[in-house]
Design an enzyme around this catalytic site. Structure first.
Site, short mmCIF file in Angstrom:
data_model
loop_
_atom_site.label_atom_id
_atom_site.label_comp_id
_atom_site.label_asym_id
_atom_site.label_seq_id
_atom_site.Cartn_x
_atom_site.Cartn_y
_atom_site.Cartn_z
CD GLU A 168 -2.38 2.15 -3.53
OE1 GLU A 168 -3.40 2.62 -3.34
OE2 GLU A 168 -1.72 1.99 -2.44
CG ASP A 228 -2.00 0.99 1.08
OD1 ASP A 228 -2.80 1.13 0.40
OD2 ASP A 228 -1.92 1.97 2.28
#
Length: 545
Positions: free
Chosen positions: A267, A207
């Site tokens: 990401e 993330d």
């Protein structure tokens, strides 16, 4: 190269709280996922990626982690994770764990220790604590704004009631940012990686992989008012800093020390594909999400350019191109592709939004877009429910919303709840089979009964059967490892290319398109007109004599 599964895998994102609820509390869980894995095997995916399930106060749906090495009781136990992993591996499905290294929850033991420690202490050095500016330090260290709205700095109050230091949180105030220049932070995350790798996890989706390192001078920065929430003008002093690459080089060395081709997927929301490719150089991560493709308009010139650029840039650094149309942070593509207005990432769409999508146009384009995407060489990502043709849920009542964006922007941005509504499995069951109790943490729309999996299974015209066919043909024809060759002779508003013996044509124009004489249709995103006319917003895979 061929044994590196991640170069061609179809990866299915599971948002655990919305997939399947075995406990009956209205929130999906790990046992629910395990019970439904057969359906994913039947669909034909290679990997599941589990969005956060670790211990968390759930202020941001698990992206605020309080314990990186345990399962939140909301989702089950470590034993439940082990059972899920074992069953997935029995079915030949790999499992990728979501990891959130940019920030923790404010309930993490480290942050709780920092709150009672002195300025300059080792406990505070794990996070981004700073003195304020101005008279009495009453102003934050700089002007940075939270991705979720409002200031990115929150001031502490000391035990004696006096104002204290400020801490940085690029997201919610309950998500303090780690200081990744601190060796203790780096060592802790290596320990966390080992914990899940030792249990058998096949890799990690990372993330905010473009975050972690902040510019040491913490200079002021004002993002564009209409920009996407995770990007902005360059240079952004908290995104894409050079020092982050050494973190991932260290992670790559660790991951490569395990057998089974364990992977790291970034990401990384960055303005250009060239910048994103810096996260997947040979000694860093294995994959990065292709957000340029995800956010592309339904326009043939735009799509051709993005495909060309993807197949040039990612292989240029030794990585596969990746393809994705939906995830838990963006408007579902069955709605997004029919929007009449621009909705930047993170803003969402709701009852009072202008330019709402036409559902029939959206589904038709979504099916065509998927048919195009699953033909492309590289690795593909699917988001749970897209195989059912689920649209964005627009008419959610205000009092049902949970996304921090909704609250921090005082209802001016709807946020991401609309793409996170629990899945429909069986039309006649409570909560459409999501939960035996009929509970659902976000309300499911009545029209989803006809989209339930049991209503689509076996219906050759359904979106589910279209996905099953595409994935089967993709695997049988080895299209993911093929070479794309553009095919001339079609109108400018069409996309046409060949992968091996399969020719792929998508009609993005305003009139039907005639297929080549003698074409044998393998699959289509929608019915043809007559025997050889490809309708508008429709894609087809054919073989030519």
């Amino acid at each position: 190269m061929t044994n590196e599964w991640w170069r061609s895998a179809v990866i299915y994102q599971i948002y655990p709280r919305s997939f399947s609820d075995a406990s009956g509390d209205g929130v999906g869980d790990l046992a629910g996922i395990t019970a439904r894995l057969d359906s994913l095997h039947d669909l034909g995916v290679d990997v599941v990626w589990l969005s956060p399930f670790m211990t968390s106060p759930q202020k941001d749906a698990g992206y605020d982690v309080a314990d990186y090495c345990d399962v939140d009781p909301l989702f089950g136990t470590l034993a439940d994770f082990d059972r899920l992993l074992a069953r997935a591996h029995e079915l030949g499905i790999k499992v990728i764990v979501d990891l959130v290294p940019n920030h923790s929850s404010d309930q993490h033991p480290w942050f709780q220790q920092a709150l009672t420690a002195e300025p300059g202490s080792p406990e505070r050095a794990r996070y981004m604590f700073r003195d304020g500016t101005g008279e009495g330090g009453n102003e934050p260290p700089n002007n940075w704004q939270s991705i979720f709205g409002g200031p990115a700095w929150t001031r502490l109050t000391n035990a004696d009631g006096t104002p204290g230091q400020w801490y940085l949180h690029l997201f919610d105030s309950s998500q303090p940012d780690f200081d990744w220049r601190n060796d203790e932070v780096r060592e802790e995350f290596l320990r966390i990686l080992r914990f899940w790798l030792d249990r058998g996890a096949d890799g990690f989706r990372v993330d905010v992989a473009h975050g972690l390192i902040k510019h040491p001078d913490l200079p002021d920065y004002t993002p564009p008012a209409d920009g996407d929430s995770m990007g902005g003008n360059e240079p952004v002093p908290y995104w894409g800093q050079e020092g982050v690459h050494e973190v991932y080089r260290e992670w790559r060395r660790l991951v490569d020390s395990y057998d089974g081709n364990r992977v790291l997927c970034a990401e990384a929301w960055l303005p250009t594909m060239q910048e994103i490719s810096q996260w997947v150089r040979p000694d860093e991560m294995h994959q990065a999400f292709n957000f340029s493709y995800l956010m592309s308009e339904w326009d043939p010139t735009v799509l051709r350019d993005v495909i060309d650029e993807s197949l040039r840039i990612f292989p240029g650094v030794g990585a596969p191109a990746t393809w994705v149309l939906s995830n838990h942070d963006v408007i579902r593509h069955a709605s997004r592709l029919a929007l009449e207005a621009n909705f930047p990432q993170g803003h969402g769409i709701g009852p009072r939004s202008e330019g709402k999508p036409n559902p029939r146009v959206g589904l038709r384009r979504a099916r065509a877009a998927t048919t195009l995407m699953l033909a492309l060489p590289g690795s593909a990502y699917l988001y749970q429910g897209e195989e059912l043709g689920l649209p964005e849920v627009i008419e959610l009542p205000d009092d049902a919303r949970r996304d921090p964006t909704w609250f921090r922007f005082s209802g001016e941005r709807y946020g991401r709840d609309g793409c996170r509504v629990p899945l429909p499995w069986e039309a006649e069951q409570p909560a459409y089979g999501f939960s035996d109790s009929g509970e659902s943490w976000l309300p499911q729309p009545a029209e989803w009964a006809e989209l339930a999996r049991d209503q689509q299974r076996g219906n050759p015209a359904s979106t589910l059967e279209m996905y099953r066919t595409l994935l089967r043909l993709r695997r049988e024809r080895e299209m993911a490892t093929g070479h794309l060759v553009w095919v001339d002779g079609y109108p400018d508003d069409a996309i046409a290319f060949r992968i091996g013996a399969v020719t792929v044509i998508a009609n993005l124009g305003t009139a039907p398109l005639t297929l080549p004489e003698g074409a044998r249709v393998l699959t289509t995103s929608g019915p043809l007109v007559g025997e050889n006319l490809l309708p508008v917003d429709t894609a087809v895979w054919i073989e030519l004599p």
